[in-house]
Write a protein that holds these residues in place. Structure first.
Motif, PDB file in Angstrom:
ATOM      1  N   ASP A 118       0.851  -1.195   0.000  1.00  0.00           N
ATOM      2  CA  ASP A 118       0.000   0.000   0.000  1.00  0.00           C
ATOM      3  C   ASP A 118       0.883   1.240   0.000  1.00  0.00           C
ATOM      4  OD1 ASP A 118      -2.370  -1.283  -0.012  1.00  0.00           O
ATOM      5  OD2 ASP A 118      -3.174  -0.250   1.762  1.00  0.00           O
TER       6      ASP A 118
ATOM      7  N   PRO B 220      -1.655   5.107   2.992  1.00  0.00           N
ATOM      8  CA  PRO B 220      -0.325   5.429   3.513  1.00  0.00           C
ATOM      9  C   PRO B 220       0.594   4.207   3.452  1.00  0.00           C
ATOM     10  CG  PRO B 220      -1.834   4.953   5.299  1.00  0.00           C
ATOM     11  CD  PRO B 220      -2.609   4.783   4.038  1.00  0.00           C
TER      12      PRO B 220
ATOM     13  N   VAL C   8       1.293   2.727   9.020  1.00  0.00           N
ATOM     14  CA  VAL C   8       0.357   3.309   9.972  1.00  0.00           C
ATOM     15  C   VAL C   8       0.861   3.025  11.386  1.00  0.00           C
ATOM     16  CG1 VAL C   8      -2.015   3.253  10.821  1.00  0.00           C
ATOM     17  CG2 VAL C   8      -1.565   2.916   8.395  1.00  0.00           C
TER      18      VAL C   8
ATOM     19  N   LEU D 137      -0.073   2.508  15.155  1.00  0.00           N
ATOM     20  CA  LEU D 137      -1.262   2.194  15.930  1.00  0.00           C
ATOM     21  C   LEU D 137      -1.164   2.797  17.327  1.00  0.00           C
ATOM     22  CD1 LEU D 137      -1.857  -1.507  14.837  1.00  0.00           C
ATOM     23  CD2 LEU D 137      -2.683   0.616  13.820  1.00  0.00           C
TER      24      LEU D 137
ATOM     25  N   ARG E 113       2.083  -0.746  11.386  1.00  0.00           N
ATOM     26  CA  ARG E 113       1.447  -1.706  10.510  1.00  0.00           C
ATOM     27  C   ARG E 113       1.593  -1.283   9.058  1.00  0.00           C
ATOM     28  NH1 ARG E 113      -4.396  -2.124  11.701  1.00  0.00           N
ATOM     29  NH2 ARG E 113      -4.434  -0.475  10.158  1.00  0.00           N
TER      30      ARG E 113
ATOM     31  N   HIS F 198      -2.555 -10.454   9.522  1.00  0.00           N
ATOM     32  CA  HIS F 198      -4.009 -10.572   9.495  1.00  0.00           C
ATOM     33  C   HIS F 198      -4.499 -10.388   8.065  1.00  0.00           C
ATOM     34  CE1 HIS F 198      -8.185 -10.243  10.536  1.00  0.00           C
ATOM     35  NE2 HIS F 198      -8.264  -9.032  10.004  1.00  0.00           N
TER      36      HIS F 198
ATOM     37  N   VAL G 268      -7.735  -9.480   5.985  1.00  0.00           N
ATOM     38  CA  VAL G 268      -9.051  -8.886   6.194  1.00  0.00           C
ATOM     39  C   VAL G 268     -10.135  -9.846   5.716  1.00  0.00           C
ATOM     40  CG1 VAL G 268     -10.594  -7.019   5.506  1.00  0.00           C
ATOM     41  CG2 VAL G 268      -8.213  -6.531   6.068  1.00  0.00           C
ATOM     42  N   GLY G 269     -11.114 -10.107   6.594  1.00  0.00           N
ATOM     43  CA  GLY G 269     -12.222 -10.977   6.231  1.00  0.00           C
ATOM     44  C   GLY G 269     -11.971 -12.436   6.535  1.00  0.00           C
TER      45      GLY G 269
ATOM     46  N   ARG H 271      -6.446  -8.483   1.262  1.00  0.00           N
ATOM     47  CA  ARG H 271      -5.809  -7.358   1.943  1.00  0.00           C
ATOM     48  C   ARG H 271      -5.132  -7.934   3.173  1.00  0.00           C
ATOM     49  NH1 ARG H 271      -5.501  -1.963   2.414  1.00  0.00           N
ATOM     50  NH2 ARG H 271      -5.522  -1.108   4.528  1.00  0.00           N
TER      51      ARG H 271
ATOM     52  N   LEU I  21      -2.495  -7.466   6.414  1.00  0.00           N
ATOM     53  CA  LEU I  21      -1.918  -6.467   7.307  1.00  0.00           C
ATOM     54  C   LEU I  21      -0.805  -7.102   8.124  1.00  0.00           C
ATOM     55  CD1 LEU I  21      -5.362  -5.198   8.599  1.00  0.00           C
ATOM     56  CD2 LEU I  21      -4.028  -4.202   6.747  1.00  0.00           C
TER      57      LEU I  21
ATOM     58  N   GLU J 192     -18.269  -9.152   5.529  1.00  0.00           N
ATOM     59  CA  GLU J 192     -16.830  -9.451   5.463  1.00  0.00           C
ATOM     60  C   GLU J 192     -16.551 -10.947   5.411  1.00  0.00           C
ATOM     61  OE1 GLU J 192     -14.493  -7.431   8.361  1.00  0.00           O
ATOM     62  OE2 GLU J 192     -14.894  -5.464   7.482  1.00  0.00           O
TER      63      GLU J 192
ATOM     64  N   LEU K  39     -17.435  -9.023   0.148  1.00  0.00           N
ATOM     65  CA  LEU K  39     -16.334  -8.192   0.654  1.00  0.00           C
ATOM     66  C   LEU K  39     -15.620  -7.497  -0.497  1.00  0.00           C
ATOM     67  CD1 LEU K  39     -14.459  -7.233   2.938  1.00  0.00           C
ATOM     68  CD2 LEU K  39     -13.141  -9.324   2.653  1.00  0.00           C
TER      69      LEU K  39
ATOM     70  N   ARG L 230     -14.078   1.908  -2.247  1.00  0.00           N
ATOM     71  CA  ARG L 230     -12.876   2.635  -2.649  1.00  0.00           C
ATOM     72  C   ARG L 230     -13.235   3.787  -3.584  1.00  0.00           C
ATOM     73  NH1 ARG L 230      -9.744  -1.337  -5.204  1.00  0.00           N
ATOM     74  NH2 ARG L 230      -8.996  -2.027  -3.178  1.00  0.00           N
TER      75      ARG L 230
ATOM     76  N   ASN M 287      -6.887   4.299   8.888  1.00  0.00           N
ATOM     77  CA  ASN M 287      -6.164   3.031   8.810  1.00  0.00           C
ATOM     78  C   ASN M 287      -5.725   2.551  10.187  1.00  0.00           C
ATOM     79  OD1 ASN M 287      -5.521   2.432   5.766  1.00  0.00           O
ATOM     80  ND2 ASN M 287      -5.320   4.640   6.021  1.00  0.00           N
TER      81      ASN M 287
ATOM     82  N   SER N 212     -12.397  -2.412   6.731  1.00  0.00           N
ATOM     83  CA  SER N 212     -11.385  -3.329   6.190  1.00  0.00           C
ATOM     84  C   SER N 212     -10.039  -2.656   5.970  1.00  0.00           C
ATOM     85  CB  SER N 212     -11.873  -3.936   4.875  1.00  0.00           C
ATOM     86  OG  SER N 212     -11.759  -2.988   3.838  1.00  0.00           O
ATOM     87  N   LEU N 213     -10.000  -1.332   6.120  1.00  0.00           N
ATOM     88  CA  LEU N 213      -8.701  -0.666   5.978  1.00  0.00           C
ATOM     89  C   LEU N 213      -7.736  -1.187   7.039  1.00  0.00           C
ATOM     90  CD1 LEU N 213      -9.763   2.998   5.211  1.00  0.00           C
ATOM     91  CD2 LEU N 213      -8.614   1.414   3.676  1.00  0.00           C
ATOM     92  N   GLY N 214      -8.275  -1.725   8.105  1.00  0.00           N
ATOM     93  CA  GLY N 214      -7.397  -2.406   9.045  1.00  0.00           C
ATOM     94  C   GLY N 214      -7.518  -1.920  10.464  1.00  0.00           C
ATOM     95  N   GLY N 215      -8.158  -0.783  10.671  1.00  0.00           N
ATOM     96  CA  GLY N 215      -8.224  -0.256  12.030  1.00  0.00           C
ATOM     97  C   GLY N 215      -9.454  -0.691  12.781  1.00  0.00           C
TER      98      GLY N 215
END
Lengths: 488, 290
Positions: free
Chosen positions: A380, A383, A386, A388, A394, A424, A426-427, A449, A451, B101, B107, B115, B140, B285-288
């Motif tokens: 990505d 950004p 990131v 946290l 991350r 991780h 996502v989903g 996606r 992470l 999700e 998803l 997006r 994020n 889902s951006l991750g946060g």
């Protein structure tokens, strides 16, 4: 010598020559002989492959198409017997095009325009259309007579014309029809076409290809080679003195004279050639040229004039191959009383062969060793990293998995990056938290996606490499990709 | 025509007068069919001008015989596209938020849709990759003013914060300096105290006990005991590493003195329910997301 002409003397348009010239219709005469037989054979082979290949079946397992050669546009797959290509492997076609181009050069350096004379679709279909024309309207003289006839509207003549065009259109239609069969399951499509259930696009393409086949092979004929095709120009620049081109051996043929006169002159001990000026070589030529004028752009080097000339030579009891695949060097040498030499193996042909072998070898190697499980990773950018709330860093990645096998697979993802990093997807709620597993459907791609989080105590200070390993937990097949883990 | 000036002795034809490296070009006649084709293309072009929109006029253009326009056909194609997507978007609208999700297809759809919509509507404040900026949260990360569960994100997107919508989030950082609640030196002290909460270095000679006292009297009501924050009021956690407006002393003094009340607009009514769902899933889902 060119004479300079005072422009003032050129007064009428005629002085400059006509603006356009109408086509001189060619009436090739039927001929038999070695090259004609080769042409028949190759024509049968080429057309046979083209028309029937879509019906050849190939078992790829349940659910996969069982057509040996299939261009599956909706699903972006290309099937060729045991090979299945994905869009990202389109470079194989680039390789094929390179091999095809160099093969054309190689053919050219060995035997001139072998492609043009025997294999080019324009030649093959034109030849077929001529055969139909000859069958219905008769041979050269008959056709010329019929075309010149002042009373063309006889029922017999009309029915001939109608029959000829009907057969031409039938062939053209079959040609267009065979083309679309490569893009869909052939037996199904045939059924759909007959019951008018096929998609409109199929009918449109059949229509377009029927029209082009009919026009190109029925009407344009040699004009395609002369005016449209770039190869004659390129070929002329690529050929060399060793290439075997269809050549009139003027050293043997000149002076031309009639059979009777030649006998008389020979009896007197005078020098005469074998050519009896019978014009058979011109009569059979599908592009309507006189090979005795030397190499020329229009000549597709199909060798039919060789057959025609040989027939005549046999009849008058002279040695055959007055016209033959030969080169200019040998004409020189024979005149000097030296034996002819033929050189197929020479730097040019060696280099071309080596190029074909190299590109073909690379393609074959790539094909045999290609992975049926692939992974691509994209970091990505926005950004790039990131932070946290607990101070950990991350990075997010878009991971694309490709399963080129014909069954579903469970793929485990391992990440080798910052110390103690967690992963991780996502989903995906993974049972094994540090080793996400996903199921990917057969013959499909999955975009994830992913992470990667580095805890505060192991935050890297700058960019460090991170490796993504994907493993088929059933087969053990693995692939990996590398990207970077970046600190903010 | 004055270029023609020579007759080639071999062919007996005129030359064009062009010469390259001593090779002269014969004035060879064109094939007749070629010339006819050329004229046909000209006729075709004229027909094209008449049939299709072609010529620009002062404020419009010729419309052509059949009223064909690429604009109209684009509209039709877009409508077709919407219709083709309708089924999928309906599935998205029907699915419970929590289940989206879990279904890879839904998803993927929600992320793709999200997006695009994010780029059109949210990127001006939150940035195209949702990285945020000063005063605009980074979406994020895992720090959420109003909560980071799917439902909470949905709520915030739908109704906004301080947006004026009836269901909007309310709550703001008061202006302790401007309103005369705290004296300047008290503000400096409490600013340093807040920095100490998240382990940031403090000014030399700073009185921690005094800072704690001021904090307890003025800030705990919203930011909670120990400054852990309160998502009901959108009061940020002051003990973590994430700072919406910045963590340096000057910024903190400004925040405490002037107050903060950034606005997140309500998107309810501007985006349809299915799109709102897609947005919530995308942001989550951006991750946060929690």
């Amino acid at each position: 010598m060119n004479t300079a002409v005072n422009p003032n003397e050129l007064t009428s348009d005629d002085d400059y020559g006509p603006l356009y010239a109408s086509r001189k219709k060619v009436y090739p005469q039927s001929v038999s002989g070695t090259f004609r037989r080769i042409k028949w054979g190759l024509m049968a082979f080429c057309l046979g492959v083209y028309y029937f290949l879509p019906f050849v079946r190939w078992n790829r397992g349940l659910g996969a198409p069982n057509q040996a050669v299939l261009i599956d546009l909706p699903n972006s797959r290309f099937y060729f017997f045991f090979i299945e290509l994905w869009p990202q492997e389109v470079y194989y076609f680039t390789g094929l095009l390179i091999v095809a181009a160099v093969a054309l050069f190689l053919m050219n350096s060995i035997g001139g325009r072998l492609w043009c004379g025997y294999l080019c679709p324009q030649t093959v279909w034109t030849d077929l259309f001529y055969a139909v024309e000859r069958l219905i309207e008769g041979d050269r003289r008959e056709r010329m007579k019929k075309d010149k006839s002042s009373d063309p509207m006889k029922l017999e003549r009309i029915s001939e014309i109608v029959l000829k065009h009907s057969i031409w259109l039938l062939i053209a239609w079959w040609t267009g029809g065979a083309w679309v069969l490569y893009f869909n399951d052939a037996p199904t499509l045939v059924k759909q076409l007959i019951t008018f259930q096929a998609p409109m696009i199929a009918y449109i393409w059949i229509g377009i290809l029927t029209a082009t086949t009919y026009v190109l092979a029925g009407y344009m004929r040699e004009q395609v080679c002369t005016y449209m095709c770039p190869w004659p120009r390129i070929q002329a620049a690529l050929t060399d003195e060793w290439a075997l081109n269809v050549t009139y051996r003027y050293d043997r043929g000149e002076k031309r004279t009639s059979v009777k006169k030649a006998a008389e002159l020979r009896a007197l001990g005078e020098q005469v050639g074998d050519c009896v000026d019978c014009y058979q070589c011109v009569a059979v030529c599908p592009t309507g040229i006189d090979i005795r004028n030397g190499p020329q752009l229009e000549c597709i080097q199909c060798g039919l004039c060789i057959d025609a000339c040989d027939t005549v030579m046999k009849k008058i009891g002279r040695p055959t191959r007055l016209i033959a695949y030969d080169n200019d060097i040998n004409i020189q040498r024979r005149q000097e009383g030296k034996p002819p030499i033929y050189r197929i193996v020479r730097p040019r042909t060696i280099i071309y062969s080596a190029m074909i072998a190299a590109v073909g070898g690379i393609m074959l190697y790539a094909l045999l060793t290609r992975s049926l499980l692939d992974v691509n990773v994209l970091h990505d950018r926005n950004p790039v990293a990131v932070r946290l709330s607990d101070g950990s860093i991350r990075n997010a990645y878009t991971v694309r998995l490709l399963n080129k096998r014909g069954f579903d697979r469970v793929i485990a993802i391992d990440v080798d990056g910052p110390v103690n990093a967690t992963v991780h997807v996502v989903g995906v709620d993974s049972v094994t938290p540090d080793r996400p597993m996903i199921v990917i459907g057969r013959d499909q791609t999955a975009e994830l996606r992913l992470l990667v989080t580095a805890p505060a105590e192991s935050n890297p200070e700058k960019s460090i490499p991170v490796h993504f390993h994907v493993t088929d937990i059933g087969l053990g097949e693995a692939a990996s990709a590398t990207d970077n883990f970046v600190a903010p | 025509m004055t270029d023609h000036g020579e007759i080639d002795s071999v062919s007996g034809r005129t030359t064009t007068g062009h010469e390259w490296d001593g090779i002269k070009e014969l004035n060879t006649p064109l094939p007749r069919w070629w010339l006819i084709t050329f004229y046909l293309t000209i006729i075709w072009a004229i027909g094209y001008w008449i049939v299709y929109p072609a010529w620009p006029l002062i404020s419009s253009n010729t419309t052509g015989l059949f009223g064909y326009s690429t604009r109209a056909s684009l509209a039709v194609e877009l409508a077709n596209l919407e219709a083709a997507r309708g089924e999928k978007m309906a599935a998205l609208a029907a699915a419970p938020l929590a289940d989206i999700e879990k279904d890879p297809a839904l998803l993927a759809l929600a992320r793709a849709k999200g997006r695009v919509v994010f780029g059109d509507n949210c990127a001006p404040c939150h940035g195209s990759g949702a990285a945020g900026a000063k005063g605009f949260p980074n979406l994020n990360d895992d720090d959420w003013l109003w909560g980071g569960t799917l439902e909470q994100i949905m709520q915030t997107i739908q109704f906004g914060a301080r947006s004026g919508h009836a269901k909007t989030h309310e709550g703001q950082m008061l202006a302790f300096g401007k309103d005369g609640v705290l004296k300047p030196d008290e503000i400096v002290t409490v600013a340093n105290y807040v920095r100490s909460l998240s382990g940031l270095p403090t000014r030399q000679g700073f009185d921690a006990a005094k800072g704690e006292k001021i904090f307890t009297e003025n800030c705990v009501a919203c930011h909670g005991d120990g400054g852990k924050g309160n998502q009901e009021m959108g009061a940020p956690n002051l003990t973590d590493k994430i700072w919406l407006y910045g963590s340096d002393e000057a910024t903190l003094i400004e925040t405490i003195s002037q107050g903060r009340s950034g606005v997140m607009p309500a998107w309810d009514g501007r985006l349809d329910p299915a799109t709102l769902k897609a947005m919530a899933v995308y942001v989550h889902s951006l991750g946060g997301g929690k």
